[in-house]
Motif scaffolding. Structure first.
Motif, PDB file in Angstrom:
ATOM      1  N   THR A 180       0.865  -1.175   0.000  1.00  0.00           N
ATOM      2  CA  THR A 180       0.000   0.000   0.000  1.00  0.00           C
ATOM      3  C   THR A 180       0.902   1.227   0.000  1.00  0.00           C
ATOM      4  N   THR A 181       0.348   2.346  -0.435  1.00  0.00           N
ATOM      5  CA  THR A 181       1.120   3.587  -0.419  1.00  0.00           C
ATOM      6  C   THR A 181       1.552   3.921   0.998  1.00  0.00           C
ATOM      7  N   TYR A 182       0.683   3.665   1.963  1.00  0.00           N
ATOM      8  CA  TYR A 182       1.046   3.933   3.359  1.00  0.00           C
ATOM      9  C   TYR A 182       2.223   3.063   3.785  1.00  0.00           C
ATOM     10  N   GLU A 183       2.244   1.810   3.359  1.00  0.00           N
ATOM     11  CA  GLU A 183       3.376   0.939   3.691  1.00  0.00           C
ATOM     12  C   GLU A 183       4.673   1.467   3.075  1.00  0.00           C
ATOM     13  N   GLN A 184       4.580   2.008   1.875  1.00  0.00           N
ATOM     14  CA  GLN A 184       5.769   2.581   1.253  1.00  0.00           C
ATOM     15  C   GLN A 184       6.290   3.756   2.072  1.00  0.00           C
ATOM     16  N   TYR A 185       5.387   4.627   2.486  1.00  0.00           N
ATOM     17  CA  TYR A 185       5.795   5.746   3.345  1.00  0.00           C
ATOM     18  C   TYR A 185       6.381   5.240   4.663  1.00  0.00           C
ATOM     19  N   SER A 186       5.763   4.224   5.230  1.00  0.00           N
ATOM     20  CA  SER A 186       6.251   3.678   6.501  1.00  0.00           C
ATOM     21  C   SER A 186       7.657   3.110   6.347  1.00  0.00           C
ATOM     22  N   SER A 187       7.919   2.466   5.218  1.00  0.00           N
ATOM     23  CA  SER A 187       9.259   1.937   4.968  1.00  0.00           C
ATOM     24  C   SER A 187      10.287   3.057   4.938  1.00  0.00           C
ATOM     25  N   LEU A 188       9.937   4.158   4.299  1.00  0.00           N
ATOM     26  CA  LEU A 188      10.858   5.288   4.236  1.00  0.00           C
ATOM     27  C   LEU A 188      11.071   5.905   5.614  1.00  0.00           C
ATOM     28  N   ALA A 189       9.975   5.997   6.375  1.00  0.00           N
ATOM     29  CA  ALA A 189      10.069   6.597   7.711  1.00  0.00           C
ATOM     30  C   ALA A 189      10.879   5.744   8.674  1.00  0.00           C
ATOM     31  N   SER A 190      10.980   4.442   8.400  1.00  0.00           N
ATOM     32  CA  SER A 190      11.696   3.540   9.299  1.00  0.00           C
ATOM     33  C   SER A 190      13.197   3.488   9.019  1.00  0.00           C
TER      34      SER A 190
END
Length: 305
Positions: A180-190
């Motif tokens: 999901t797009t949110y998962e992509q953002y979460s990966s970057l934030a981590s």
């Protein structure tokens, strides 16, 4: 007019360019962008590598790629959320991941670097003061915006991922997302803070040539030398501290960790056959790439083109 970094290095030091491209050609599973995936007892599936830029030379798919899509029941892309509403929702959910409460950018950037981020935000229609409240990874995303890419999009040209989705829609295939797009953002934030800071500094150094970067990525894709992007980033941003260890860590965070997730999401469809996977070609490469991971799971993966 964007200039390819490849031609620039060739003019300055042909031997260096030859080494960069040769080293990239030796990376496992770099020889193709379209692969056939076979498993006994089920129809063939396919893996296709895209490049996430708009290029006038990449506005159509090859006959082999079209045939592979047409033979598939399901088309899997990185993130299937394409509507404005779904993207807005993902951005809204991700806002807490983007926010820094201690003026993080001001601590890690010099005044000149901060000015670059502030100008990019202002050019995008945001208050320049927003930079004070951004995490480094979020600021890096703004720096990736390319004026030439916007112009091409306004002319009606499309990235390859969109072309694949439109073909899938035309034949009535089911479209699914492997993230999901949110998962992509979460990966970057981590991504660890120190690595985020280095990535941001490299992006600031590269920003005056952001259009050249996209042009170079398109050429690396056509030459089947995508892995050279890492070395070329270091070449273009010599002051950012992108040593071998840092580049390896970035590759792990931006590509390898996501490969594992995308593979797990794809497996239920692969077990039935008739799946067409379209993700960035960088996800195919190396011993942690999707081609290698699929083979480890017992699939036969054969290059087509």
């Amino acid at each position: 007019m964007p200039t390819s970094v490849l031609y620039e290095i060739d003019h300055r030091d042909r031997g260096k360019l030859e080494k960069i491209l040769n080293d990239a050609s030796l990376v496992a599973n770099s020889e193709a962008v379209l692969w056939r995936i076979d498993k006994a007892g089920v129809p063939a599936s396919f893996l296709f590598g895209t490049v996430h830029v708009i290029d006038t030379n990449l506005q159509s798919l090859s006959q082999a790629t079209l045939a592979a899509i047409d033979a598939s029941k399901v088309v899997a892309v990185e993130a299937a959320e394409t509507s404005r509403a779904s993207l807005t929702n993902a951005m809204t959910r991700a806002q807490p991941l983007m926010v820094s409460h201690d003026r993080e950018l001001q601590r890690i950037l010099g005044d000149d670097e901060m000015a670059v981020v502030e100008k990019v935000l202002a050019d995008a229609g945001y208050p320049s003061q927003l930079a004070l409240g951004l995490k480094p990874w979020a600021a890096t995303m703004f720096l990736a915006d390319s004026p030439c890419q916007r112009q091409l999009q306004e002319r009606g040209l499309k990235p390859m991922d969109t072309i694949v989705v439109e073909r899938a829609q035309a034949i009535g295939a089911r479209i699914v997302g492997l993230e999901t797009t949110y998962e992509q953002y979460s990966s970057l934030a981590s991504i660890p803070p120190e690595l985020q800071a280095t990535w941001l500094k490299a992006s600031i150094e590269l920003h005056p040539r952001v259009d050249d970067v996209t042009q170079t990525m398109s050429e690396l894709y056509r030459f089947r030398r995508m892995d050279a992007a890492w070395t070329l980033t270091r070449e273009m941003a010599p002051n950012a501290g992108l040593d071998d260890a840092t580049l390896a860590s970035l590759r792990d965070e931006l590509v390898s960790k996501r490969n594992a997730r995308m593979l797990e999401r794809a497996l239920p469809f692969l077990d039935k056959g008739g799946l067409f996977i379209a993700v960035g070609a960088m996800h195919h490469l190396g011993l942690q790439g999707l081609v290698a991971l699929l083979r480890e799971r017992g699939f036969t993966v054969t290059p087509i083109e």
